[in-house]
Design a protein around this motif. Structure first.
Motif, PDB file in Angstrom:
ATOM      1  N   SER B 219       0.607  -1.046   0.028  1.00 20.97           N
ATOM      2  CA  SER B 219      -0.054   0.052   0.024  1.00 20.97           C
ATOM      3  C   SER B 219       0.657   1.328  -0.045  1.00 20.97           C
ATOM      4  CB  SER B 219      -0.888  -0.128   1.253  1.00 20.97           C
ATOM      5  OG  SER B 219      -1.422   1.333   1.391  1.00 20.97           O
ATOM      6  N   PRO B 220       0.374   2.236  -0.700  1.00 18.45           N
ATOM      7  CA  PRO B 220       1.216   3.496  -0.762  1.00 18.45           C
ATOM      8  C   PRO B 220       1.008   4.366   0.641  1.00 18.45           C
ATOM      9  CG  PRO B 220      -0.336   3.468  -2.723  1.00 18.45           C
ATOM     10  CD  PRO B 220      -0.656   2.221  -1.823  1.00 18.45           C
ATOM     11  N   HIS B 221       0.129   4.006   1.393  1.00 19.95           N
ATOM     12  CA  HIS B 221      -0.092   4.436   2.679  1.00 19.95           C
ATOM     13  C   HIS B 221       0.917   3.902   3.683  1.00 19.95           C
ATOM     14  CE1 HIS B 221      -4.134   6.282   1.793  1.00 19.95           C
ATOM     15  NE2 HIS B 221      -3.868   5.652   0.914  1.00 19.95           N
ATOM     16  N   CYS B 222       1.140   2.642   3.673  1.00 17.99           N
ATOM     17  CA  CYS B 222       2.048   2.116   4.623  1.00 17.99           C
ATOM     18  C   CYS B 222       3.497   2.327   4.024  1.00 17.99           C
ATOM     19  CB  CYS B 222       2.081   0.265   4.438  1.00 17.99           C
ATOM     20  SG  CYS B 222       0.566  -0.381   4.715  1.00 17.99           S
ATOM     21  N   TYR B 223       3.796   2.606   2.597  1.00 20.82           N
ATOM     22  CA  TYR B 223       4.933   3.184   2.185  1.00 20.82           C
ATOM     23  C   TYR B 223       5.137   4.636   2.857  1.00 20.82           C
ATOM     24  CZ  TYR B 223       7.740   5.465  -1.455  1.00 20.82           C
ATOM     25  OH  TYR B 223       8.555   6.406  -2.286  1.00 20.82           O
ATOM     26  N   ASP B 224       4.280   5.312   2.697  1.00 21.79           N
ATOM     27  CA  ASP B 224       4.309   6.731   3.064  1.00 21.79           C
ATOM     28  C   ASP B 224       4.738   6.671   4.299  1.00 21.79           C
ATOM     29  OD1 ASP B 224       3.666   9.995   2.474  1.00 21.79           O
ATOM     30  OD2 ASP B 224       2.599   9.392   4.285  1.00 21.79           O
ATOM     31  N   VAL B 225       4.054   6.331   5.345  1.00 27.11           N
ATOM     32  CA  VAL B 225       4.212   6.612   6.695  1.00 27.11           C
ATOM     33  C   VAL B 225       5.499   5.758   7.276  1.00 27.11           C
ATOM     34  CG1 VAL B 225       3.083   4.082   7.565  1.00 27.11           C
ATOM     35  CG2 VAL B 225       3.107   6.575   8.978  1.00 27.11           C
ATOM     36  N   PHE B 226       6.017   4.752   6.520  1.00 26.87           N
ATOM     37  CA  PHE B 226       7.314   4.238   7.004  1.00 26.87           C
ATOM     38  C   PHE B 226       8.439   4.860   6.439  1.00 26.87           C
ATOM     39  CE2 PHE B 226       5.025  -0.052   7.171  1.00 26.87           C
ATOM     40  CZ  PHE B 226       5.031  -0.383   8.543  1.00 26.87           C
ATOM     41  N   LYS B 227       8.219   5.490   5.210  1.00 26.61           N
ATOM     42  CA  LYS B 227       9.286   6.154   4.644  1.00 26.61           C
ATOM     43  C   LYS B 227       9.483   7.533   5.399  1.00 26.61           C
ATOM     44  CE  LYS B 227      10.358   8.393   0.492  1.00 26.61           C
ATOM     45  NZ  LYS B 227      11.303   8.026  -0.685  1.00 26.61           N
ATOM     46  N   HIS B 228       8.561   8.169   5.864  1.00 20.79           N
ATOM     47  CA  HIS B 228       8.803   9.506   6.464  1.00 20.79           C
ATOM     48  C   HIS B 228       8.477   9.605   7.945  1.00 20.79           C
ATOM     49  CE1 HIS B 228       8.497  10.966   2.403  1.00 20.79           C
ATOM     50  NE2 HIS B 228       7.422  10.377   2.225  1.00 20.79           N
ATOM     51  N   HIS B 229       7.904   8.523   8.544  1.00 20.45           N
ATOM     52  CA  HIS B 229       7.632   8.714  10.178  1.00 20.45           C
ATOM     53  C   HIS B 229       8.159   7.654  10.923  1.00 20.45           C
ATOM     54  CE1 HIS B 229       5.350  12.162   8.763  1.00 20.45           C
ATOM     55  NE2 HIS B 229       4.715  11.512   8.020  1.00 20.45           N
ATOM     56  N   TYR B 230       8.843   6.806  10.440  1.00 19.25           N
ATOM     57  CA  TYR B 230       9.261   5.458  11.166  1.00 19.25           C
ATOM     58  C   TYR B 230      10.841   5.793  11.221  1.00 19.25           C
ATOM     59  CZ  TYR B 230       5.086   2.592  12.369  1.00 19.25           C
ATOM     60  OH  TYR B 230       3.867   2.330  12.712  1.00 19.25           O
ATOM     61  N   PRO B 231      11.551   5.312  12.357  1.00 20.66           N
ATOM     62  CA  PRO B 231      13.006   5.133  12.344  1.00 20.66           C
ATOM     63  C   PRO B 231      13.405   3.746  11.504  1.00 20.66           C
ATOM     64  CG  PRO B 231      12.236   4.788  14.357  1.00 20.66           C
ATOM     65  CD  PRO B 231      11.129   4.855  13.654  1.00 20.66           C
ATOM     66  N   MET B 232      14.027   4.126  10.276  1.00 18.14           N
ATOM     67  CA  MET B 232      14.026   2.981   9.432  1.00 18.14           C
ATOM     68  C   MET B 232      15.611   2.529   9.584  1.00 18.14           C
ATOM     69  SD  MET B 232      11.100   1.929   8.455  1.00 18.14           S
ATOM     70  CE  MET B 232      11.444   0.631   7.420  1.00 18.14           C
ATOM     71  N   ASN B 233      16.370   3.099  10.417  1.00 16.85           N
ATOM     72  CA  ASN B 233      17.865   2.859  10.549  1.00 16.85           C
ATOM     73  C   ASN B 233      18.514   2.550   9.176  1.00 16.85           C
ATOM     74  OD1 ASN B 233      17.254   2.573  13.280  1.00 16.85           O
ATOM     75  ND2 ASN B 233      16.545   0.747  13.195  1.00 16.85           N
ATOM     76  N   GLY B 234      18.243   3.408   8.155  1.00 18.66           N
ATOM     77  CA  GLY B 234      19.080   3.534   6.996  1.00 18.66           C
ATOM     78  C   GLY B 234      18.375   2.498   6.030  1.00 18.66           C
TER      79      GLY B 234
END
Lengths: 573, 377
Positions: B219-234
């Motif tokens: 989903s683009p919605h999951c993509y958006d929130v993970f990309k911009h609002h979760y610490p993805m550690n690089g």
């Protein structure tokens, strides 16, 4: 160095710019206690005549030999205060500026912290001032001819004025003709004169002027030298052959103009998608008497019945990185709407706008006149242009009515603004000029030195400095020409005295400074194996001094002792 | 909000930048069917002296497509203002009933659909899918709707087929996957001590422990929130259309089966407008043999919102007579499309509803880009 310096310290409120965040009186009282300070004062505007008067008076009354002004950035007023102390008999280099505005009050919120930092900055300037030494002021002769880069309205006018004043001038133009973008316009507002007639007058006058040399299909590719003595390389393209010309000039006027905003960067308006959507410049060509239809407004083979103009396309728009107003679109839109109304009296013409800025002489009157011909101005920044059947629909909120409107249109004209030319960064790099945040070239001071640059002898004219109309462009070009000719009239120019100084006893002739110097001011004397500085070329950047492995080069006015004294104070508070 | 509080709110949200140009209101896709008007909301917040969000139930009408904010010439961000105002309503416990159910379900079960967590991986069936426990190159984040909705599950199954053909080393979390919180955030459950905050803290930490290089989402919605609002550690976050386009470009995915159909593509707001991913989904479609891609008038930056974002799928439609998705289907039919392709589970739901309402099932099909690609293998 003065053994017992008598320093006067002057702290500026800058209205409330500084005093809102810095307790100016507290800084003054603190500074008065510092060693060497004979007098410390504060004043609302130190740069004003009475403010400068305080300094001049004190130099006499207290026998001051050093002055510290604690105010805005030295980029703003160092020259002002240097001139003031010179007037009172001091050497201009006996001044230091403590920047407590840009580097303190503007960037801090807390008053206590702001005051403490201001105290530290002023104290460090006092420590340096005590060690400042007078430097000799030097003058050199000038080449009395001008170089103008760009052959649009600005460049043509500036060159014409210099030629008419009696000085040889060379114009370098990229295109194969003079006149620039203004030659592509149909009519000029507010008098509705034909643009080509009007501009043809100055272009023609320049073309036949005996003191003017015009290099078409040409670009400036290299510049060296300094005010009064520039050497330029110009490349001319002629049917595949490239010729380099070397020419010398005492002053350079940069008039390289603007680019129209690329309307594809506002995809919601469908430019490039719908043939009925065109930019204002394309519309100019359409209604030009020299155009393909002889000035008749024809779109898709027929006369449009509903025409919508959209203002502020790419201007006042932070979403595309252009926060500024392009200053011409309101008026040219009024003119274009007027032309449509004249050409097609039955057409319904609507202008969608955010604000109408009719600020020039005769502009508001013209705007009144245009509306009265029956043109609807509706306030709303439209959302998008859509296809509906064989027509377009412009969707907007009429913000006065508070209603959504779908305006049908068979012609949509986008009032595209001005952006810096793609080559502006290149020009800036070539001439070591700065660009302002908007990307246009930066003038030396927005009010007091609007056509000068930070580089002596290089001037700005026209839209390269920022969007402006023909009226303002001509005025600025004339100002640039006059400013450029000041050294021609004097025959001499002052050059920077805060230059590098080579200690030949210490110099090992390694050549590292020669490599790093961006101005070509250092050359190795191969006989002696010592570095020689051409202090006329030196701009006092200090790169050589920092590079020299044997500390053989000192930058005067920024000697290690002076700088370290300043650092010591900052580290001790 | 009282005067002082309101002023602080207006300053913090940069409302004083507004020049009331109306770009936001005219750009709002909901403007034609509800009274939502971001320009007027900003103006009231600036001049009314007080502002009671309770008196503005239209705040729930926003689909969070963010066209208003993207186009605002003064960087006011009216879309975010709407969410901030929703937050005030949420803090007061004043939210529509159906939303309470969805939020409670996320808190208790990790999904908004009141479905048991243990069934989350059921869509896998006998497909060859490994658990991320052992680590993988790609962490395939499936999404709540895609995991439970029977129609949407087909998209996940198609993606698994594509990944396996391309030899992708991927894993899923199955029962352990939880809601990304994108809509939670956009409903106003954000900021200190909010449900979204706790999701980022707990869920974000849990995910960080797994071994993977990149996350690929359905989903683009999951993509958006993970990309911009979760610490993805690089770690990189990709929407699957980006990843497929990459696989195609690298020659890892080849298509042989001809798709002899006229297809138009509907840009999801969270993928296109909000993240600038316009070309990759089209690149995937163009790589499918026989497929004829036609563009609607409103495509890319001008794409029309389907009305499914910002939690709108979980609340009542204030004006069910007018549906944006119905317009969209009309437009797709207008360009002679037999398939309207999209790349978002919400868009798919809204568009399929519109096709059913219009009784147009025999004229046009709603398919996901992944489904078309899998069909072309």
């Amino acid at each position: 160095m003065a053994r017992n310096p008598k320093i006067g310290v002057y702290i500026c409120h800058c209205g409330i710019n500084i005093s809102n965040t810095v307790d100016v009186a507290a800084v003054r009282d603190y500074v008065a206690t510092l060693p060497g300070v004979a007098v410390a004062r504060d004043y609302t505007y130190m740069c004003s005549d009475p403010g400068q008067g305080l300094i001049v008076e004190d130099i006499g009354a207290h026998d001051l030999d050093r002055v510290v002004v604690s105010a805005c950035s030295p980029r703003m007023h160092e020259l002002t205060f240097r001139n003031a102390i010179v007037g009172a008999g001091l050497n201009p280099y006996c001044l230091d500026i403590a920047n407590i505005r840009e580097q303190c009050s503007w960037v801090h919120k807390d008053r206590d912290e702001g005051t403490a930092k201001a105290k530290a900055l002023v104290a460090s300037a006092v420590a340096r001032a005590a060690l400042l030494e007078p430097l000799e002021t030097r003058e050199v002769g000038v080449i009395k001819s001008g170089l103008v880069v760009g052959g649009g309205v600005a460049g043509v006018q500036a060159a014409l004025d210099m030629a008419r004043a009696g000085f040889p001038v060379t114009v370098v133009e990229m295109a194969d003709h003079l006149g620039g973008r203004a030659m592509d316009l149909s009519h000029t507002y507010p008098l509705m004169e034909r643009a080509d007639d009007l501009l043809g007058q100055i272009v023609g006058a320049l073309e036949i002027h005996p003191r003017a040399t015009i290099l078409l299909n040409s670009r400036l590719v290299d510049v060296s030298g300094y005010v009064g003595n520039f050497e330029a390389t110009v490349q001319t393209h002629d049917n595949g052959t490239v010729t380099d010309h070397k020419l010398r000039a005492g002053a350079i006027v940069i008039a390289t103009g603007f680019d129209p905003f690329d309307a594809r960067l506002k995809p919601e308006y469908g430019y490039g998608q719908y043939p009925e959507v065109m930019t204002a410049l394309e519309f100019e060509a359409l209604v030009s008497p020299n155009g393909p239809t002889g000035g008749r407004v024809v779109v898709n083979g027929r006369e449009p019945q509903q025409v919508v103009f959209i203002q502020c396309v790419g201007s006042r728009d932070r979403s595309v990185g252009n926060p500024y107003c392009s200053r011409v679109c309101c008026m040219y839109t009024a003119k274009q709407a007027h032309l449509v109304q004249q050409s097609l009296p039955q057409a319904q013409v609507t202008v969608l706008y955010m604000d109408v800025r009719a600020h020039g002489k005769g502009f508001e009157e013209y705007y009144d006149l245009v509306r009265e011909t029956g043109i609807n101005y509706r306030r709303g920044n439209p959302a998008e242009v859509l296809r509906r059947g064989d027509r377009l629909v412009v969707r907007a909120e009429d913000t006065f009515a508070g209603e959504f409107v779908d305006l049908e249109a068979d012609l949509v004209v986008l009032a595209t603004g001005m952006v810096p030319r793609a080559e502006t960064a290149e020009v800036a790099h070539l001439l070591k000029l700065s660009q302002s945040a908007d990307g246009f070239l930066l003038e030396a001071h927005p009010k007091l030195r609007p056509v000068e640059t930070a580089s002596d002898g290089i001037f700005l004219a026209g839209c390269v400095q920022g969007p402006k109309d023909i009226t303002d462009t001509i005025a600025q070009a004339k100002a640039a020409a006059i400013s450029a000719m000041i050294p021609f009239a004097r025959g001499m120019v002052k050059v920077e005295s805060a230059t590098c100084l080579v200690d030949e006893d210490l110099c090992a002739g390694c050549g590292m400074c020669e490599e790093i110097c961006p101005y070509g001011a250092l050359r190795l004397d191969t006989h002696l194996g010592k570095m020689r500085a051409n202090v006329v070329l030196c701009k006092g950047c200090g790169a050589c001094s920092a590079t020299c492995p044997s500390d053989a080069i000192t930058l005067q006015h920024f000697t290690p002792r002076q700088v370290m004294a300043q650092v010591d104070v900052l580290l001790s508070v | 909000m009282e005067a002082t509080e309101l002023r602080t709110f207006a300053i913090d949200n940069h409302l004083f930048r507004c020049i009331q140009c109306g770009k936001c209101a005219a750009s709002c896709p909901m403007g034609f069917k509800t009274i939502l008007n971001p320009r007027k909301l900003v103006y009231q917040a600036l001049v009314a002296g007080e502002f009671d969000p309770k008196a503005h139930q239209e705040l729930w009408d926003c689909t969070t497509c963010f066209t208003c904010s993207i186009r605002c010439p003064k960087e006011v961000d009216p879309g975010n203002m709407v969410i901030q105002l929703r937050s005030l309503l949420v803090q007061d416990g004043r939210i529509p009933g159906t939303l309470t159910t969805a939020l409670k379900s996320i808190f208790e079960r990790g999904n908004p659909l009141v479905m048991p967590a243990r069934d989350r991986g059921a869509w896998v069936g006998d497909l060859d899918v490994k658990h991320l426990d052992d680590g993988a190159d790609v962490f395939y984040f499936v999404c709540c709707t895609t995991s439970y909705d029977m129609r949407a599950q087909k998209v996940a199954q198609a993606l698994v087929k594509l990944f396996n053909v391309a030899g992708v080393d991927f894993g899923i979390l199955g029962e352990a996957e939880r809601c990304c919180g994108s809509e939670v955030r956009r409903l106003g459950e954000q900021g200190e001590d909010s449900l979204f905050e706790s999701l980022v803290e707990e869920w974000g930490e849990e995910m960080a422990d797994y071994s993977y290089q990149r996350m690929v989402t359905t989903s683009p919605h999951c993509y958006d929130v993970f990309k911009h609002h979760y610490p993805m550690n690089g770690r990189e976050v990709l929407h699957y259309t980006q990843y497929l386009a990459q696989l195609i470009q690298d020659g890892k995915l080849q298509f042989t089966n001809k798709i002899e159909r006229r297809v138009t593509y509907h840009d999801p707001c969270y993928l296109g407008k909000q993240n600038g991913v316009y070309d990759e989904p089209r690149a995937v479609l163009k790589a499918l043999p026989g497929l004829k891609l036609v563009e609607m008038d409103r495509s890319r930056e001008k794409s029309l919102c389907c009305e499914g974002g910002g939690g709108r799928v979980w609340v009542e439609d204030p004006n069910p007579e007018k549906k944006l998705a119905a317009w969209r289907i009309d437009e797709a039919l207008g360009v002679g499309a037999e398939v309207i392709a999209t790349a978002c589970p919400f868009c798919m739901q809204m568009l399929e509803d519109a096709v059913r309402t219009a009784g147009a099932q025999d004229k046009i099909k709603v398919l996901d880009v992944a489904e078309l690609a899998a069909e072309a293998l």
